[in-house]
Design a protein around this motif. Structure first.
Motif, PDB file in Angstrom:
ATOM      1  N   GLU A   1     -88.085 -79.532  64.449  1.00 41.86           N
ATOM      2  CA  GLU A   1     -86.833 -80.248  64.721  1.00 41.86           C
ATOM      3  C   GLU A   1     -86.987 -81.210  65.906  1.00 41.86           C
ATOM      4  O   GLU A   1     -86.426 -82.314  65.902  1.00 41.86           O
ATOM      5  CB  GLU A   1     -85.719 -79.233  64.979  1.00 41.86           C
ATOM      6  CG  GLU A   1     -85.314 -78.468  63.716  1.00 41.86           C
ATOM      7  CD  GLU A   1     -84.581 -77.178  64.010  1.00 41.86           C
ATOM      8  OE1 GLU A   1     -84.346 -76.887  65.214  1.00 41.86           O
ATOM      9  OE2 GLU A   1     -84.238 -76.449  63.056  1.00 41.86           O
TER      10      GLU A   1
ATOM     11  N   TYR B   1     -85.190 -85.940  55.531  1.00 47.27           N
ATOM     12  CA  TYR B   1     -85.268 -85.002  56.654  1.00 47.27           C
ATOM     13  C   TYR B   1     -85.066 -83.571  56.163  1.00 47.27           C
ATOM     14  O   TYR B   1     -85.851 -82.666  56.499  1.00 47.27           O
ATOM     15  CB  TYR B   1     -84.213 -85.357  57.703  1.00 47.27           C
ATOM     16  CG  TYR B   1     -84.125 -84.368  58.836  1.00 47.27           C
ATOM     17  CD1 TYR B   1     -84.996 -84.445  59.919  1.00 47.27           C
ATOM     18  CD2 TYR B   1     -83.168 -83.349  58.829  1.00 47.27           C
ATOM     19  CE1 TYR B   1     -84.927 -83.534  60.961  1.00 47.27           C
ATOM     20  CE2 TYR B   1     -83.087 -82.435  59.861  1.00 47.27           C
ATOM     21  CZ  TYR B   1     -83.971 -82.528  60.924  1.00 47.27           C
ATOM     22  OH  TYR B   1     -83.900 -81.615  61.949  1.00 47.27           O
ATOM     23  N   ASP B   2     -84.022 -83.350  55.380  1.00 50.26           N
ATOM     24  CA  ASP B   2     -83.740 -81.995  54.893  1.00 50.26           C
ATOM     25  C   ASP B   2     -84.879 -81.478  54.020  1.00 50.26           C
ATOM     26  O   ASP B   2     -85.265 -80.301  54.115  1.00 50.26           O
ATOM     27  CB  ASP B   2     -82.433 -81.982  54.091  1.00 50.26           C
ATOM     28  CG  ASP B   2     -81.208 -82.191  54.978  1.00 50.26           C
ATOM     29  OD1 ASP B   2     -81.334 -82.012  56.208  1.00 50.26           O
ATOM     30  OD2 ASP B   2     -80.141 -82.552  54.428  1.00 50.26           O
TER      31      ASP B   2
ATOM     32  N   GLY C   1     -86.308 -84.635  64.456  1.00 52.02           N
ATOM     33  CA  GLY C   1     -84.919 -84.963  64.770  1.00 52.02           C
ATOM     34  C   GLY C   1     -84.733 -86.397  65.264  1.00 52.02           C
ATOM     35  O   GLY C   1     -83.861 -87.123  64.759  1.00 52.02           O
TER      36      GLY C   1
ATOM     37  N   GLU D   1     -88.259 -74.854  65.610  1.00 55.41           N
ATOM     38  CA  GLU D   1     -87.778 -75.599  66.783  1.00 55.41           C
ATOM     39  C   GLU D   1     -88.704 -76.769  67.092  1.00 55.41           C
ATOM     40  O   GLU D   1     -88.249 -77.849  67.498  1.00 55.41           O
ATOM     41  CB  GLU D   1     -87.696 -74.679  68.005  1.00 55.41           C
ATOM     42  CG  GLU D   1     -86.601 -73.632  67.919  1.00 55.41           C
ATOM     43  CD  GLU D   1     -87.045 -72.361  67.195  1.00 55.41           C
ATOM     44  OE1 GLU D   1     -88.134 -72.371  66.554  1.00 55.41           O
ATOM     45  OE2 GLU D   1     -86.302 -71.373  67.263  1.00 55.41           O
TER      46      GLU D   1
ATOM     47  N   MET E   1     -87.780 -80.536  56.300  1.00 58.33           N
ATOM     48  CA  MET E   1     -87.515 -79.283  57.000  1.00 58.33           C
ATOM     49  C   MET E   1     -87.687 -78.082  56.079  1.00 58.33           C
ATOM     50  O   MET E   1     -88.214 -77.044  56.477  1.00 58.33           O
ATOM     51  CB  MET E   1     -86.098 -79.290  57.587  1.00 58.33           C
ATOM     52  CG  MET E   1     -85.894 -80.253  58.753  1.00 58.33           C
ATOM     53  SD  MET E   1     -86.921 -79.905  60.203  1.00 58.33           S
ATOM     54  CE  MET E   1     -88.153 -81.203  60.014  1.00 58.33           C
TER      55      MET E   1
END
Length: 210
Positions: A92, A109-110, A96, A89, A113
């Motif tokens: 992100e 981004y992916d 994000g 969290e 993550m």
């Protein structure tokens, strides 16, 4: 001042000018520099509790062997590692907006993550590793805090922190924040004294192998 001067001018203050008061605006300037500190995956693990109120500062002092420098300092700054920093969290929340503003494309981004997820899951298997990680990251942050403070004309002293459970209860510090160290800050009244002996570089640095 240039960095060489800044690094050599910073000393650990033994005593502070008792009646000198810092303001929240002073700390805002310091923390705006401090927040540029590095952290693993830019997850920013460090939180601070700045205790400026005299009565509350005395409560910090009572839990830390009644050290006078806590009494005379403008503030006692509790440096804390944030265990929630490793949570997805948090990642992100940080990454994000970068994706939304197109500072980072979808693929990057992916991939980021996925890397952070592996890092997070790996740490969660061992509480000792989590503690080591937050101490390492908070130590980097705290050092920059002290340099930023000196840049703006304030003096500091990093200290051990004691009676952590009682301190957390006294100041309602949530469980996910772990006090790592205490930094007193203000205006030093110490005479400028020669820096203590430092080992020559050749005694603590090796190149390529031992």
């Amino acid at each position: 001042m240039d960095f060489e001067h800044l690094a050599t001018a910073r000393h650990s203050a033994v005593n502070f000018e008792k009646d000198f008061k810092m303001t929240e605006a002073d700390f805002e300037k310091i923390f705006n520099l401090t927040k540029t500190a590095p952290s693993a995956y830019n997850l920013q693990f460090t939180n601070y509790l700045v205790v400026m109120d005299d009565d509350k500062k005395e409560r910090v002092r009572a839990l830390n062997y009644e050290q006078y420098k806590i009494h005379s300092a403008s503030a006692a700054v509790i440096v804390m590692g944030n265990r929630q920093g490793i949570e997805m969290e948090n990642a992100e929340k940080i990454y994000g907006p970068m994706k939304m503003l197109k500072m980072m494309d979808e693929h990057t981004y992916d991939m980021t993550m996925d890397l952070i997820r592996g890092y997070s899951e790996g740490l969660k298997t061992n509480n000792t590793l989590v503690r080591e990680e937050i101490i390492r990251n908070s130590g980097l942050h705290a050092m920059l805090f002290m340099l930023a403070a000196k840049h703006y004309g304030f003096d500091t002293c990093p200290m051990h922190i004691h009676n952590v459970a009682d301190l957390k209860k006294e100041f309602n510090i949530p469980d996910h924040l772990e006090p790592i160290m205490l930094i007193t800050i203000g205006k030093s009244v110490d005479k400028i004294r020669p820096r203590g002996y430092r080992k020559p570089v050749g005694e603590f640095v090796q190149f390529n192998s031992f």
